[in-house]
Design a protein around this motif. Structure first.
Motif: not given
Ligand SMILES: Cc1cc2nc3c(=O)[nH]c(=O)nc-3n(C[C@H](O)[C@H](O)[C@H](O)COP(=O)(O)OP(=O)(O)OC[C@H]3O[C@@H](n4cnc5c(N)ncnc54)[C@H](O)[C@@H]3O)c2cc1C
Ligand code: FES
Length: 281
Positions: A1-8, A39-42, A80-88
């Motif tokens: 999982m990929y946690p969100i650390v900031d949101h502006e 998430d799994e439905k995303g 909050d966390e993202l299920l997947s974050f593929i890159g670059p």
């Protein structure tokens, strides 16, 4: 999982998310993108990397709320966390010493081009930046552009043709001064229609014009063919051969625009975007 650390929230419907993703941060280069799944439905949704911190292992991207996934992203908060974050993913933008580079930006391109401009400056280029926005309320990200660019031109205009004109008038002034005040390259990350117009404006002058093309993508690795486009008479996949292309070589503008519009609806126009095919102002 990929946690969100900031949101502006940068402007109405414009957000910057910072995600903990050390492997992506380690390898990110200007102009590359990620594909995330919430998430799994995303759905799989691509975003251009607007900054990264290799030490902290974080990656930033800026997005505009246009539909389901971007609205869901807008509701996420640190923790909050993202299920997947593929890159670059994708090829990095071409960066070298060219001389005087003009960058033309709108929408998320205002933030996503910052690493490219930084790299251009590191190579000793002079950079003139034109930022298009519908109004001052939706203008964001001026500070880093002011600090990095030798000249910053604001092109504010109403939606539709008026907005496009505010930018083309500014570009025309610069082109009229060429070659007295020489332009060696143009880099554009803005609406599809504006990138097409810019490419036609610079073609007679032979000024190389790099455009960042974002057809709808699915896998982002050249396997599905969703992002196919024609460049120099050859089929190219924006996800692996781009997203940056020489605008004078793109010969599939019509197809590109028609395909983008296929998935558009009235809600896009109502939000003040330049046309149906764009999530850019
Ligand atoms: C390589 C790449 C990089 C991108 N970088 C960014 C970025 O940094 N920030 C950002 O805000 N957006 C970026 N986009 C566009 C972003 O992926 C779309 O805005 C997103 O997919 C919309 O998802 P949604 O579910 O919110 O909207 P949807 O409900 O799926 O679609 C809403 C509308 O958005 C438009 N749209 C759908 N898919 C795309 C697409 N791939 N590109 C452009 N418009 C689309 C359509 O007109 C559609 O009607 C990028 C696209 C690509 C291909
Ligand atoms: S997104 Fe599948 S080939 Fe590019």
């Amino acid at each position: 999982m990929y946690p969100i650390v900031d949101h502006e929230v940068l402007a109405p419907r414009v957000h910057r998310l910072r995600v903990q993703a050390p492997v992506v941060a380690e390898k990110a280069k200007p102009g590359q993108f990620v594909i995330l799944i919430i998430d799994e439905k995303g759905e799989r949704v691509p975003f251009t990397i607007s900054d990264w911190d290799r030490d902290a292992g974080t990656v930033d991207f800026v997005f505009i709320e246009v539909g389901k996934t971007t609205r869901q992203l807008a509701a996420l908060q640190p923790g909050d966390e993202l299920l997947s974050f593929i890159g670059p993913l994708g090829r990095p933008a071409e960066v070298d010493h060219y001389g005087h580079v003009v960058t033309v930006l709108s929408g998320y391109g205002i933030a996503a081009t910052v690493p490219i401009i930084r790299a251009l400056k590191e190579q000793g280029n002079t950079v003139t930046t034109i930022v298009q926005a519908p109004d001052r309320e939706r203008l964001f990200g001026q500070k880093p552009l002011e600090e990095l660019s030798d000249q910053l031109i604001l092109a504010l205009g109403t939606r539709g043709d008026g907005m496009m004109e505010s930018t083309t008038v500014a570009v025309r002034k610069l082109l009229d001064a060429h070659p007295r005040k020489r332009i060696d390259r143009v880099v554009a990350m803005c609406s599809l229609c504006l990138m097409r117009v810019l490419s036609e404006m610079t073609r007679p002058l032979g000024i190389k014009t790099m455009v960042h093309l974002t057809p709808v993508m699915v896998d982002g690795t050249g396997m599905c063919g969703a992002c196919r486009l024609s460049v120099g008479g050859t089929n190219r996949f924006a996800c692996v051969h781009g997203p940056e292309f020489d605008g004078h070589e793109v010969d599939g503008w019509e197809v590109l625009m028609a395909r983008r519009c296929t998935y558009a609806d009235e809600s896009i126009l109502q939000q003040g975007f330049q046309c149906r095919g764009c999530s850019q102002w």
